[in-house]
Design a protein around this motif. Sequence first.
Motif, PDB file in Angstrom:
ATOM      1  N   MET A   1       0.829  -1.202   0.000  1.00 48.62           N
ATOM      2  CA  MET A   1       0.000   0.000   0.000  1.00 48.62           C
ATOM      3  C   MET A   1       0.867   1.257   0.000  1.00 48.62           C
ATOM      4  SD  MET A   1      -3.241  -1.045   2.408  1.00 48.62           S
ATOM      5  CE  MET A   1      -4.093   0.478   2.021  1.00 48.62           C
ATOM      6  N   TYR A   2       1.974   1.241   0.740  1.00 47.05           N
ATOM      7  CA  TYR A   2       2.870   2.392   0.741  1.00 47.05           C
ATOM      8  C   TYR A   2       3.532   2.575  -0.626  1.00 47.05           C
ATOM      9  CZ  TYR A   2       2.434   2.359   5.843  1.00 47.05           C
ATOM     10  OH  TYR A   2       1.951   2.392   7.128  1.00 47.05           O
ATOM     11  N   LEU A   3       3.982   1.471  -1.225  1.00 47.39           N
ATOM     12  CA  LEU A   3       4.587   1.557  -2.552  1.00 47.39           C
ATOM     13  C   LEU A   3       3.570   2.034  -3.584  1.00 47.39           C
ATOM     14  CD1 LEU A   3       6.747  -1.717  -2.663  1.00 47.39           C
ATOM     15  CD2 LEU A   3       7.561   0.639  -2.394  1.00 47.39           C
ATOM     16  N   TYR A   4       2.345   1.571  -3.444  1.00 50.28           N
ATOM     17  CA  TYR A   4       1.289   1.980  -4.376  1.00 50.28           C
ATOM     18  C   TYR A   4       1.006   3.474  -4.230  1.00 50.28           C
ATOM     19  CZ  TYR A   4      -3.163   2.408  -6.717  1.00 50.28           C
ATOM     20  OH  TYR A   4      -4.160   2.821  -7.547  1.00 50.28           O
ATOM     21  N   ALA A   5       0.899   3.952  -2.988  1.00 47.67           N
ATOM     22  CA  ALA A   5       0.648   5.374  -2.764  1.00 47.67           C
ATOM     23  C   ALA A   5       1.790   6.225  -3.317  1.00 47.67           C
ATOM     24  CB  ALA A   5       0.461   5.646  -1.272  1.00 47.67           C
ATOM     25  N   LEU A   6       3.027   5.738  -3.195  1.00 53.00           N
ATOM     26  CA  LEU A   6       4.170   6.453  -3.758  1.00 53.00           C
ATOM     27  C   LEU A   6       4.050   6.529  -5.281  1.00 53.00           C
ATOM     28  CD1 LEU A   6       6.967   7.756  -3.211  1.00 53.00           C
ATOM     29  CD2 LEU A   6       7.964   5.477  -3.541  1.00 53.00           C
ATOM     30  N   ALA A   7       3.609   5.439  -5.903  1.00 51.89           N
ATOM     31  CA  ALA A   7       3.456   5.421  -7.358  1.00 51.89           C
ATOM     32  C   ALA A   7       2.364   6.384  -7.814  1.00 51.89           C
ATOM     33  CB  ALA A   7       3.146   4.006  -7.833  1.00 51.89           C
ATOM     34  N   VAL A   8       1.240   6.406  -7.098  1.00 54.52           N
ATOM     35  CA  VAL A   8       0.169   7.345  -7.449  1.00 54.52           C
ATOM     36  C   VAL A   8       0.661   8.785  -7.302  1.00 54.52           C
ATOM     37  CG1 VAL A   8      -2.129   8.171  -6.801  1.00 54.52           C
ATOM     38  CG2 VAL A   8      -1.663   5.717  -6.878  1.00 54.52           C
ATOM     39  N   SER A   9       1.439   9.035  -6.251  1.00 52.77           N
ATOM     40  CA  SER A   9       2.027  10.360  -6.084  1.00 52.77           C
ATOM     41  C   SER A   9       2.975  10.673  -7.240  1.00 52.77           C
ATOM     42  CB  SER A   9       2.774  10.443  -4.750  1.00 52.77           C
ATOM     43  OG  SER A   9       1.892  10.246  -3.659  1.00 52.77           O
ATOM     44  N   GLY A  10       3.692   9.651  -7.729  1.00 55.07           N
ATOM     45  CA  GLY A  10       4.532   9.839  -8.898  1.00 55.07           C
ATOM     46  C   GLY A  10       3.730  10.245 -10.119  1.00 55.07           C
TER      47      GLY A  10
ATOM     48  N   GLN B   1      -0.247  13.233 -23.022  1.00 52.94           N
ATOM     49  CA  GLN B   1      -1.404  12.878 -22.200  1.00 52.94           C
ATOM     50  C   GLN B   1      -1.866  11.459 -22.506  1.00 52.94           C
ATOM     51  OE1 GLN B   1      -2.857  14.197 -19.692  1.00 52.94           O
ATOM     52  NE2 GLN B   1      -3.019  16.421 -19.809  1.00 52.94           N
ATOM     53  N   PHE B   2      -1.815  11.092 -23.769  1.00 51.13           N
ATOM     54  CA  PHE B   2      -2.189   9.744 -24.180  1.00 51.13           C
ATOM     55  C   PHE B   2      -1.291   8.720 -23.493  1.00 51.13           C
ATOM     56  CE2 PHE B   2      -2.486   6.187 -27.198  1.00 51.13           C
ATOM     57  CZ  PHE B   2      -3.851   6.141 -27.407  1.00 51.13           C
ATOM     58  N   ALA B   3       0.022   8.944 -23.528  1.00 50.88           N
ATOM     59  CA  ALA B   3       0.974   8.017 -22.919  1.00 50.88           C
ATOM     60  C   ALA B   3       0.883   8.040 -21.398  1.00 50.88           C
ATOM     61  CB  ALA B   3       2.396   8.377 -23.362  1.00 50.88           C
ATOM     62  N   LEU B   4       0.677   9.231 -20.836  1.00 50.19           N
ATOM     63  CA  LEU B   4       0.588   9.336 -19.373  1.00 50.19           C
ATOM     64  C   LEU B   4      -0.592   8.544 -18.836  1.00 50.19           C
ATOM     65  CD1 LEU B   4       1.690  10.666 -16.785  1.00 50.19           C
ATOM     66  CD2 LEU B   4       0.158  12.598 -17.239  1.00 50.19           C
ATOM     67  N   ASN B   5      -1.718   8.588 -19.537  1.00 44.47           N
ATOM     68  CA  ASN B   5      -2.892   7.850 -19.071  1.00 44.47           C
ATOM     69  C   ASN B   5      -2.788   6.359 -19.347  1.00 44.47           C
ATOM     70  OD1 ASN B   5      -5.274   9.675 -17.974  1.00 44.47           O
ATOM     71  ND2 ASN B   5      -4.132  10.856 -19.483  1.00 44.47           N
ATOM     72  N   MET B   6      -1.854   5.964 -20.222  1.00 42.19           N
ATOM     73  CA  MET B   6      -1.525   4.551 -20.344  1.00 42.19           C
ATOM     74  C   MET B   6      -0.967   4.031 -19.019  1.00 42.19           C
ATOM     75  SD  MET B   6       1.207   2.712 -22.931  1.00 42.19           S
ATOM     76  CE  MET B   6       0.533   3.506 -24.390  1.00 42.19           C
ATOM     77  N   MET B   7      -0.320   4.909 -18.263  1.00 42.52           N
ATOM     78  CA  MET B   7       0.198   4.550 -16.944  1.00 42.52           C
ATOM     79  C   MET B   7      -0.850   4.756 -15.852  1.00 42.52           C
ATOM     80  SD  MET B   7       3.463   6.196 -14.876  1.00 42.52           S
ATOM     81  CE  MET B   7       2.663   7.766 -14.513  1.00 42.52           C
ATOM     82  N   LEU B   8      -1.547   5.887 -15.883  1.00 40.50           N
ATOM     83  CA  LEU B   8      -2.428   6.255 -14.777  1.00 40.50           C
ATOM     84  C   LEU B   8      -3.683   5.379 -14.692  1.00 40.50           C
ATOM     85  CD1 LEU B   8      -2.283  10.169 -14.976  1.00 40.50           C
ATOM     86  CD2 LEU B   8      -0.976   8.629 -13.501  1.00 40.50           C
ATOM     87  N   ALA B   9      -4.274   5.027 -15.835  1.00 43.47           N
ATOM     88  CA  ALA B   9      -5.528   4.270 -15.814  1.00 43.47           C
ATOM     89  C   ALA B   9      -5.371   2.881 -15.188  1.00 43.47           C
ATOM     90  CB  ALA B   9      -6.114   4.184 -17.228  1.00 43.47           C
ATOM     91  N   PRO B  10      -4.438   2.048 -15.656  1.00 42.63           N
ATOM     92  CA  PRO B  10      -4.270   0.742 -15.004  1.00 42.63           C
ATOM     93  C   PRO B  10      -3.746   0.859 -13.583  1.00 42.63           C
ATOM     94  CG  PRO B  10      -2.607   1.058 -16.700  1.00 42.63           C
ATOM     95  CD  PRO B  10      -3.589   2.164 -16.854  1.00 42.63           C
ATOM     96  N   LEU B  11      -2.999   1.923 -13.272  1.00 43.11           N
ATOM     97  CA  LEU B  11      -2.525   2.113 -11.905  1.00 43.11           C
ATOM     98  C   LEU B  11      -3.698   2.323 -10.960  1.00 43.11           C
ATOM     99  CD1 LEU B  11      -0.075   2.441 -10.013  1.00 43.11           C
ATOM    100  CD2 LEU B  11      -0.098   4.894 -10.568  1.00 43.11           C
ATOM    101  N   ALA B  12      -4.678   3.110 -11.368  1.00 43.37           N
ATOM    102  CA  ALA B  12      -5.860   3.325 -10.539  1.00 43.37           C
ATOM    103  C   ALA B  12      -6.640   2.028 -10.349  1.00 43.37           C
ATOM    104  CB  ALA B  12      -6.747   4.399 -11.172  1.00 43.37           C
ATOM    105  N   ALA B  13      -6.781   1.240 -11.419  1.00 40.66           N
ATOM    106  CA  ALA B  13      -7.550  -0.003 -11.329  1.00 40.66           C
ATOM    107  C   ALA B  13      -6.842  -1.061 -10.500  1.00 40.66           C
ATOM    108  CB  ALA B  13      -7.823  -0.537 -12.741  1.00 40.66           C
TER     109      ALA B  13
END
Length: 407
Positions: A17-26, A118-130
């Motif tokens: 959970m800490y590593l995940y929160a760090l990634a979301v902050s990234g 933005q297209f590439a960034l959301n390639m990272m952000l969308a699966p990270l959220a899920a």
Amino acid sequence: MPPTELHNAQRQSTTFMYLYALAVSGGAVAYMPFLTILLPLRVTVLAPDTILATLAVAAFAGAFSASISNIAFGWASDVTRQRRGWILAGLIFSTALLLVMPYVAGSSLLIVMIVLWQFALNMMLAPLAAWAGDCIPDAQKGMLGGLLALAPALGALAGAIVTLDFFAVFPQRELLVACLVILMVGPVLLFGRPLPMPCLMERKGNEAGTSETVEPQAHPVARMWLARLLVQIAEASLFAFLLLWFRSLDPQFGENDAAGIFALVLGMAVFLSLAVGYWSDRENRPILPLIWSAGAAAVGLLMMALADGLLFAILGYVAFGIASSIFLALHSSQTLRVLPRPQRRGRDLGIFNLTNTVPSLIMPWLTLLLVPKYGFDALFLLLAALAIIACLLLLTMPRGRQAGLRA
């Protein structure tokens, strides 16, 4: 073992959970310093005569690209049943595009690059959220929400870092941002080993081995979506025009004063979100903090509308800023609780992400319609009404086992 005890026994490791929160902050660090500081500086150099128009087009095109790509890549990660690979690919492509930005020669090409980035960034952000929905159980979603409050705070801190005098002479500050993002997202990809949670992949309404189906109206998804949209509109409106309002009350109010207030709000919001999230997990009351914080945000906006001096105005904004930050952080985690189809979690979260992008399209027109003719007071009263509606939507939301919420 009774179902409640079984539910409580299935807990994700705090390390993940800490590593995940760090990634979301990234993820926040990946876009906040660039969009708020570095991009305007690039536009100033490339198109000094059309700065506002270029930034407006870039913001609109970027928001549209982010909206579509977040849904698309969330759906792609659902179909492939693979989150980590998409996150890594998005990290690589978005970093590469960010590093190319300093070499873009024209404003039109810069806008194209923003769309692709933005297209590439959301390639990272969308699966990270899920990914959080796949492996963090309901009993820890309050803690998750508290940890997610770190993201905007660290994003703002990264913006402060890239503006330090030490880095001011560095011609490619995008490289600094890219390094920070890699250092923050990389650890969860390399070392994140979440405990498997097969129960989180079961469709809502099939818990405990039952075969009953859930009626669409039993799920409060639409209310959660609309409530977040209303609060996000209020938050986006104030973020853009807060300094102008403070200066209308006191012309001596400076940028450093505003930065100090922002830092205070973000810092307090992190600690309070963690405390409130922990309480909601312990008491199994996931929605009540959202109701409280939406109501508190409305009170803060009403204080701002009634303020005739700087001190009362600042107190009103602090109340709103902290309450809205708590709301948005905890809402992000509790949304995972109510989505009915885990097999389409990424796609559905992409639809929820529209609440983050649509306000940036609504807010400028809303402000321009009200403020010149009626003043900031009218804007704050309207935003307070939106926050009250959000509070009422959640207060009257369906409860019970089928909705995944405690009554």
